[in-house]
Design a protein around this motif. Structure first.
Motif, PDB file in Angstrom:
ATOM      1  N   ALA A  29      42.073  36.395  47.332  1.00  0.00           N
ATOM      2  CA  ALA A  29      42.257  37.832  47.489  1.00  0.00           C
ATOM      3  C   ALA A  29      43.210  38.370  46.423  1.00  0.00           C
ATOM      4  CB  ALA A  29      42.781  38.150  48.887  1.00  0.00           C
ATOM      5  N   ASP A  30      44.274  37.622  46.118  1.00  0.00           N
ATOM      6  CA  ASP A  30      45.193  38.032  45.049  1.00  0.00           C
ATOM      7  C   ASP A  30      44.441  38.186  43.729  1.00  0.00           C
ATOM      8  OD1 ASP A  30      47.268  37.808  46.869  1.00  0.00           O
ATOM      9  OD2 ASP A  30      47.894  35.829  46.174  1.00  0.00           O
ATOM     10  N   ALA A  31      43.604  37.200  43.427  1.00  0.00           N
ATOM     11  CA  ALA A  31      42.851  37.230  42.170  1.00  0.00           C
ATOM     12  C   ALA A  31      41.889  38.402  42.131  1.00  0.00           C
ATOM     13  CB  ALA A  31      42.101  35.916  41.977  1.00  0.00           C
TER      14      ALA A  31
ATOM     15  N   GLU B 159      34.467  32.606  37.776  1.00  0.00           N
ATOM     16  CA  GLU B 159      35.201  31.664  36.932  1.00  0.00           C
ATOM     17  C   GLU B 159      36.493  31.203  37.584  1.00  0.00           C
ATOM     18  OE1 GLU B 159      35.766  32.599  32.788  1.00  0.00           O
ATOM     19  OE2 GLU B 159      34.148  34.078  32.830  1.00  0.00           O
ATOM     20  N   LEU B 160      37.014  32.000  38.514  1.00  0.00           N
ATOM     21  CA  LEU B 160      38.318  31.716  39.097  1.00  0.00           C
ATOM     22  C   LEU B 160      38.254  30.832  40.336  1.00  0.00           C
ATOM     23  CD1 LEU B 160      39.732  35.316  38.675  1.00  0.00           C
ATOM     24  CD2 LEU B 160      40.612  33.269  37.542  1.00  0.00           C
ATOM     25  N   GLY B 161      37.120  30.785  41.030  1.00  0.00           N
ATOM     26  CA  GLY B 161      37.027  29.944  42.215  1.00  0.00           C
ATOM     27  C   GLY B 161      35.960  30.428  43.162  1.00  0.00           C
ATOM     28  N   ALA B 162      35.565  29.556  44.081  1.00  0.00           N
ATOM     29  CA  ALA B 162      34.422  29.830  44.949  1.00  0.00           C
ATOM     30  C   ALA B 162      34.649  31.012  45.886  1.00  0.00           C
ATOM     31  CB  ALA B 162      34.087  28.577  45.765  1.00  0.00           C
ATOM     32  N   ASP B 163      35.899  31.245  46.335  1.00  0.00           N
ATOM     33  CA  ASP B 163      36.151  32.312  47.300  1.00  0.00           C
ATOM     34  C   ASP B 163      36.434  33.661  46.653  1.00  0.00           C
ATOM     35  OD1 ASP B 163      35.784  30.599  49.408  1.00  0.00           O
ATOM     36  OD2 ASP B 163      37.917  30.346  49.866  1.00  0.00           O
ATOM     37  N   VAL B 164      36.672  33.694  45.350  1.00  0.00           N
ATOM     38  CA  VAL B 164      37.070  34.953  44.706  1.00  0.00           C
ATOM     39  C   VAL B 164      35.935  35.988  44.702  1.00  0.00           C
ATOM     40  CG1 VAL B 164      38.103  36.008  42.664  1.00  0.00           C
ATOM     41  CG2 VAL B 164      38.763  33.692  43.327  1.00  0.00           C
ATOM     42  N   PRO B 165      34.685  35.601  44.415  1.00  0.00           N
ATOM     43  CA  PRO B 165      33.618  36.613  44.472  1.00  0.00           C
ATOM     44  C   PRO B 165      33.505  37.290  45.828  1.00  0.00           C
ATOM     45  CG  PRO B 165      32.854  34.687  43.282  1.00  0.00           C
ATOM     46  CD  PRO B 165      34.176  34.315  43.878  1.00  0.00           C
ATOM     47  N   PHE B 166      33.714  36.522  46.918  1.00  0.00           N
ATOM     48  CA  PHE B 166      33.633  37.173  48.225  1.00  0.00           C
ATOM     49  C   PHE B 166      34.805  38.121  48.455  1.00  0.00           C
ATOM     50  CE2 PHE B 166      34.729  37.540  52.701  1.00  0.00           C
ATOM     51  CZ  PHE B 166      33.607  38.242  53.124  1.00  0.00           C
ATOM     52  N   ALA B 167      36.008  37.737  48.035  1.00  0.00           N
ATOM     53  CA  ALA B 167      37.154  38.643  48.186  1.00  0.00           C
ATOM     54  C   ALA B 167      36.917  39.944  47.431  1.00  0.00           C
ATOM     55  CB  ALA B 167      38.430  37.963  47.699  1.00  0.00           C
ATOM     56  N   LEU B 168      36.172  39.869  46.348  1.00  0.00           N
ATOM     57  CA  LEU B 168      35.816  41.064  45.584  1.00  0.00           C
ATOM     58  C   LEU B 168      34.782  41.903  46.339  1.00  0.00           C
ATOM     59  CD1 LEU B 168      36.468  42.297  42.764  1.00  0.00           C
ATOM     60  CD2 LEU B 168      34.439  41.110  41.913  1.00  0.00           C
ATOM     61  N   ALA B 169      33.827  41.237  46.983  1.00  0.00           N
ATOM     62  CA  ALA B 169      32.722  41.948  47.636  1.00  0.00           C
ATOM     63  C   ALA B 169      33.081  42.436  49.033  1.00  0.00           C
ATOM     64  CB  ALA B 169      31.493  41.040  47.709  1.00  0.00           C
TER      65      ALA B 169
ATOM     66  N   ASP C  74      30.016  30.242  46.213  1.00  0.00           N
ATOM     67  CA  ASP C  74      30.117  31.436  45.375  1.00  0.00           C
ATOM     68  C   ASP C  74      28.770  32.102  45.098  1.00  0.00           C
ATOM     69  OD1 ASP C  74      29.217  29.346  43.844  1.00  0.00           O
ATOM     70  OD2 ASP C  74      30.435  29.820  42.096  1.00  0.00           O
ATOM     71  N   GLU C  75      27.668  31.518  45.597  1.00  0.00           N
ATOM     72  CA  GLU C  75      26.355  32.149  45.463  1.00  0.00           C
ATOM     73  C   GLU C  75      26.151  33.043  46.683  1.00  0.00           C
ATOM     74  OE1 GLU C  75      23.480  29.035  45.002  1.00  0.00           O
ATOM     75  OE2 GLU C  75      24.725  27.976  43.533  1.00  0.00           O
ATOM     76  N   LEU C  76      26.523  34.317  46.535  1.00  0.00           N
ATOM     77  CA  LEU C  76      26.670  35.207  47.682  1.00  0.00           C
ATOM     78  C   LEU C  76      25.416  36.031  47.955  1.00  0.00           C
ATOM     79  CD1 LEU C  76      30.253  36.675  47.149  1.00  0.00           C
ATOM     80  CD2 LEU C  76      29.569  34.787  48.656  1.00  0.00           C
TER      81      LEU C  76
ATOM     82  N   LEU D 209      46.240  32.046  40.267  1.00  0.00           N
ATOM     83  CA  LEU D 209      44.948  32.718  40.074  1.00  0.00           C
ATOM     84  C   LEU D 209      45.098  34.167  39.652  1.00  0.00           C
ATOM     85  CD1 LEU D 209      42.645  31.517  43.017  1.00  0.00           C
ATOM     86  CD2 LEU D 209      42.449  30.947  40.596  1.00  0.00           C
ATOM     87  N   ALA D 210      46.129  34.838  40.126  1.00  0.00           N
ATOM     88  CA  ALA D 210      46.298  36.245  39.773  1.00  0.00           C
ATOM     89  C   ALA D 210      46.598  36.401  38.286  1.00  0.00           C
ATOM     90  CB  ALA D 210      47.416  36.869  40.616  1.00  0.00           C
ATOM     91  N   VAL D 211      47.455  35.547  37.749  1.00  0.00           N
ATOM     92  CA  VAL D 211      47.755  35.608  36.313  1.00  0.00           C
ATOM     93  C   VAL D 211      46.506  35.289  35.505  1.00  0.00           C
ATOM     94  CG1 VAL D 211      49.155  34.640  34.443  1.00  0.00           C
ATOM     95  CG2 VAL D 211      50.176  35.023  36.696  1.00  0.00           C
ATOM     96  N   ARG D 212      45.755  34.282  35.953  1.00  0.00           N
ATOM     97  CA  ARG D 212      44.525  33.934  35.253  1.00  0.00           C
ATOM     98  C   ARG D 212      43.520  35.078  35.324  1.00  0.00           C
ATOM     99  NH1 ARG D 212      43.034  28.555  38.153  1.00  0.00           N
ATOM    100  NH2 ARG D 212      41.075  28.860  37.016  1.00  0.00           N
ATOM    101  N   ALA D 213      43.475  35.774  36.467  1.00  0.00           N
ATOM    102  CA  ALA D 213      42.571  36.921  36.602  1.00  0.00           C
ATOM    103  C   ALA D 213      42.938  38.018  35.606  1.00  0.00           C
ATOM    104  CB  ALA D 213      42.627  37.461  38.034  1.00  0.00           C
ATOM    105  N   ALA D 214      44.225  38.298  35.478  1.00  0.00           N
ATOM    106  CA  ALA D 214      44.671  39.331  34.542  1.00  0.00           C
ATOM    107  C   ALA D 214      44.306  38.958  33.102  1.00  0.00           C
ATOM    108  CB  ALA D 214      46.178  39.531  34.673  1.00  0.00           C
TER     109      ALA D 214
END
Length: 313
Positions: free
Chosen positions: A113-115, A141-151, A162-164, A76-81
């Motif tokens: 969290a990595d992403a 786009e990367l996964g359901a938990d990524v938006p929360f790790a960002l927020a 992912d609807e936060l 996921l981190a590579v895809r995020a980059a």
């Protein structure tokens, strides 16, 4: 000349999470389940450093054994980059180094969290100037938990999670996490839940199509009351996780005997999260669990989501 142009890294950090509540609806025609979850970001972090490079590469360090993790576009981190590069019109690559502290396949969203940390780190490295809304769009786009790790913070997640919606939370909550020695596959836990529900359909009745979060749990968070919160913690994936890893029931029993207000499997497991009354109680609980040869870590919550710490490593 900026520090990034001198070849120094951007350092970003993102938290792991626990699920205070996870209600799982019936499996849909697309094979996915609608969920209602309450996430809380905890002070166990993934640290990501990124350097300018001619190609995309990834390496790991830290206390977690990462030898089985992919370091190519499956990660996921590579895809995020790559998403940030595309969104920002960047032709360069990036070297990513992740210092992992969140367990792999432990139900704490370490990969997410990595992403999330990679998104904000690459945005800063390349000066792409993406808005928070654009970053959240890439995270989704990367996964359901990524938006929360960002927020970060505390939030309700609906749909696929992912609807936060942020949740008003007062004060600090103290947790002790028992980190797993093994892993649990999230798809396997969901399959076990479906099998359990089919097997016991007569006793369980119809599965709720659109799960929701209890008012009592939200009131406990608003009040900053750990005792009230303990009464509302719940996870539909706990029973199937225990069925696949029966030692989880022993861990839960041990923690509650040692003074936890409540314990539950976080997400799809196998991390077990114990809620303590306060910091001192959490210290006592951590000591008791460690004495039982368990990997116990004391954390506080809620904490910030992914953010850049510094531009010079």
């Amino acid at each position: 000349m900026t520090s990034t142009s001198q070849g120094l890294p951007v350092h970003a950090r993102a938290p792991g999470k626990v699920n205070l509540y996870l209600g799982v609806g019936a499996v849909g025609d697309d094979g996915y389940h609608e969920v209602a979850s309450v996430y809380q970001a905890v002070s166990l972090y993934e640290d990501v450093r990124v350097w300018r490079s001619s190609e995309f590469s990834l390496s790991f360090s830290g206390p977690i054994d990462c030898s089985a993790l992919p370091t190519d576009d499956r990660n996921l981190a590579v895809r995020a980059a790559r998403l940030v590069a595309t969104a920002g019109g960047v032709d360069d690559g990036v070297r990513i180094e992740i210092e992992k502290s969140v367990p792999i396949a432990g139900g704490m969203g370490g990969g997410s969290a990595d992403a999330a940390a990679t998104l904000v780190a690459c945005d800063a490295l390349w000066n792409t100037g993406l808005t928070r809304e654009q970053l959240h769009g890439l995270a989704a786009e990367l996964g359901a938990d990524v938006p929360f790790a960002l927020a970060g913070g505390t939030a309700i997640g609906l749909g696929r999670g992912d609807e936060l919606s942020p949740v008003l939370t007062q004060g600090r909550f103290d947790w002790v996490l028992v980190l797993p020695r093994g892993e649990l596959s999230t798809p396997a836990v969901y399959r076990e839940l479906d099998t359990h529900r089919e097997r016991h359909a007569g006793d369980l009745g119809p599965v709720v199509e659109h799960p929701s979060v209890s008012t009592e749990l939200l009131q406990a968070l608003r009040a900053g009351d750990p005792e009230l919160l303990a009464e509302s913690l719940a996870n539909d994936l706990q029973a199937p996780a225990i069925h696949l890893s029966d030692e989880l029931s022993d861990v839960l029993e041990l923690g509650e005997r040692a003074g936890a207000l409540a314990g539950l499997v976080s997400g799809s497991g196998p991390t077990v999260a114990f809620l303590a009354e306060d910091r001192e109680s959490a210290i006592d609980l951590q000591i008791a669990l460690s004495a039982a040869q368990l990997r116990a870590v004391r954390v506080s919550a809620p904490v910030h989501g992914a953010r850049v710490l510094q531009l010079d490593g």
